[in-house]
Scaffold this motif. Structure first.
Motif, PDB file in Angstrom:
ATOM      1  N   LYS A   1      -3.904  21.203  10.239  1.00 45.95           N
ATOM      2  CA  LYS A   1      -2.844  22.110   9.773  1.00 45.95           C
ATOM      3  C   LYS A   1      -3.297  23.563   9.844  1.00 45.95           C
ATOM      4  O   LYS A   1      -2.655  24.408  10.475  1.00 45.95           O
ATOM      5  CB  LYS A   1      -2.446  21.768   8.340  1.00 45.95           C
TER       6      LYS A   1
ATOM      7  N   GLU B   1       1.760  13.323  17.927  1.00 44.50           N
ATOM      8  CA  GLU B   1       2.804  13.249  16.895  1.00 44.50           C
ATOM      9  C   GLU B   1       2.213  13.024  15.508  1.00 44.50           C
ATOM     10  O   GLU B   1       2.768  13.498  14.502  1.00 44.50           O
ATOM     11  CB  GLU B   1       3.801  12.134  17.224  1.00 44.50           C
TER      12      GLU B   1
ATOM     13  N   LEU C   1       1.695  16.224  13.682  1.00 49.51           N
ATOM     14  CA  LEU C   1       2.956  16.770  13.171  1.00 49.51           C
ATOM     15  C   LEU C   1       3.469  15.964  11.974  1.00 49.51           C
ATOM     16  O   LEU C   1       3.992  16.530  11.014  1.00 49.51           O
ATOM     17  CB  LEU C   1       4.005  16.759  14.283  1.00 49.51           C
TER      18      LEU C   1
ATOM     19  N   THR D   1       3.420  18.546   8.976  1.00 49.52           N
ATOM     20  CA  THR D   1       4.678  19.294   8.967  1.00 49.52           C
ATOM     21  C   THR D   1       5.768  18.454   8.311  1.00 49.52           C
ATOM     22  O   THR D   1       5.583  17.270   8.041  1.00 49.52           O
ATOM     23  CB  THR D   1       5.133  19.673  10.398  1.00 49.52           C
TER      24      THR D   1
ATOM     25  N   ARG E   1       9.798  15.838  15.955  1.00 48.26           N
ATOM     26  CA  ARG E   1       8.401  15.643  16.334  1.00 48.26           C
ATOM     27  C   ARG E   1       8.289  15.232  17.801  1.00 48.26           C
ATOM     28  O   ARG E   1       7.441  15.725  18.538  1.00 48.26           O
ATOM     29  CB  ARG E   1       7.731  14.595  15.438  1.00 48.26           C
TER      30      ARG E   1
ATOM     31  N   ARG F   1       8.912  18.148  20.000  1.00 54.84           N
ATOM     32  CA  ARG F   1       7.784  19.084  19.923  1.00 54.84           C
ATOM     33  C   ARG F   1       6.610  18.588  20.768  1.00 54.84           C
ATOM     34  O   ARG F   1       5.937  19.371  21.438  1.00 54.84           O
ATOM     35  CB  ARG F   1       7.364  19.255  18.458  1.00 54.84           C
TER      36      ARG F   1
ATOM     37  N   ALA G   1      -0.741  21.947  17.785  1.00 56.24           N
ATOM     38  CA  ALA G   1       0.541  21.330  17.417  1.00 56.24           C
ATOM     39  C   ALA G   1       1.145  21.903  16.135  1.00 56.24           C
ATOM     40  O   ALA G   1       2.331  22.193  16.061  1.00 56.24           O
ATOM     41  CB  ALA G   1       0.379  19.815  17.296  1.00 56.24           C
ATOM     42  N   ALA G   2       0.335  22.058  15.100  1.00 54.43           N
ATOM     43  CA  ALA G   2       0.845  22.502  13.800  1.00 54.43           C
ATOM     44  C   ALA G   2       0.667  24.005  13.577  1.00 54.43           C
ATOM     45  O   ALA G   2       0.728  24.482  12.445  1.00 54.43           O
ATOM     46  CB  ALA G   2       0.155  21.711  12.681  1.00 54.43           C
TER      47      ALA G   2
END
Length: 200
Positions: free
Chosen positions: A92, A116, A119, A123, A130, A133, A172-173
């Motif tokens: 994160k 994924e 995420l 998130t 997701r 994304r 990703a995050a």
């Protein structure tokens, strides 16, 4: 410490205890990174570059011990918090691009699942968000045909593709800090420039 400071390491010492001797791999490292700053560690093989990144994430290899120092991230000493708190920070607030993608990616899960998961854990995105994304991330790092690649396993991809997957996972995050251990070593020159721009 600057008001813009994101990470500060103070007198970090990481040792590998040995038979009759102690291998002082990191012996008194101090550095500071401000927000939006890029810092490069340069040194020969075995100088402690990788170990520095792993120390920040508290993912040291078996036998390595931090015997002294502080690692302050967002005004919090990472060496004084519990593993649950640290796990929440990894992915994160901090992303890591490991040197060896094949050993860092889980061989039992598909590429899409592994990205994924970051995420899902870090998130509040819904499943459909997701999945979109993940596809966007793979496209961003230059992966052709992301809809097919999300169903593949790490062993099915080339070294350069795995490297890009790991970069997608790391960003990703939208972490505050990205630790990249030779992130472009398996990529061609054009893609290297794209990835460095993406990190910025």
């Amino acid at each position: 410490m600057s008001s813009l400071s994101l990470l500060r390491i103070e007198n970090l010492k990481v040792y590998f205890p040995g038979e009759g001797a102690v291998n002082k791999v990191i012996n008194g490292l101090s550095l500071e990174i401000e927000e939006s700053q890029i810092l490069a560690l340069v040194g020969g093989s075995g100088a402690g570059k990788t170990l520095t990144g792993l120390s920040i994430l508290r993912l040291l290899p078996t036998g390595a011990k931090i015997i002294e120092g502080r690692i302050i991230f967002k005004n919090q000493d990472l060496l004084q918090i519990g593993e649950d708190q640290m796990r929440a920070i990894r992915g994160k607030d901090m992303g890591m691009v490991f040197q060896e993608p094949l050993s860092a990616l889980n061989p039992l899960f598909t590429i899409g699942y592994q990205i994924e998961e970051v995420l899902k854990f870090h998130t509040s995105m819904r499943k459909a968000e997701r999945k979109k994304r993940v596809l966007d991330l793979l496209e961003t790092v230059g992966i052709p045909d992301p809809r097919r690649i999300v169903l593949d396993y790490p062993y099915q991809l080339s070294g350069g593709m795995r490297q890009r997957v790991m970069i997608a996972q790391a960003i990703a995050a939208n972490p505050k800090l990205i630790i990249a251990d030779e992130p472009t070593s398996n990529l061609d020159v054009t893609l290297q420039a794209q990835i460095m721009e993406l990190f910025r």
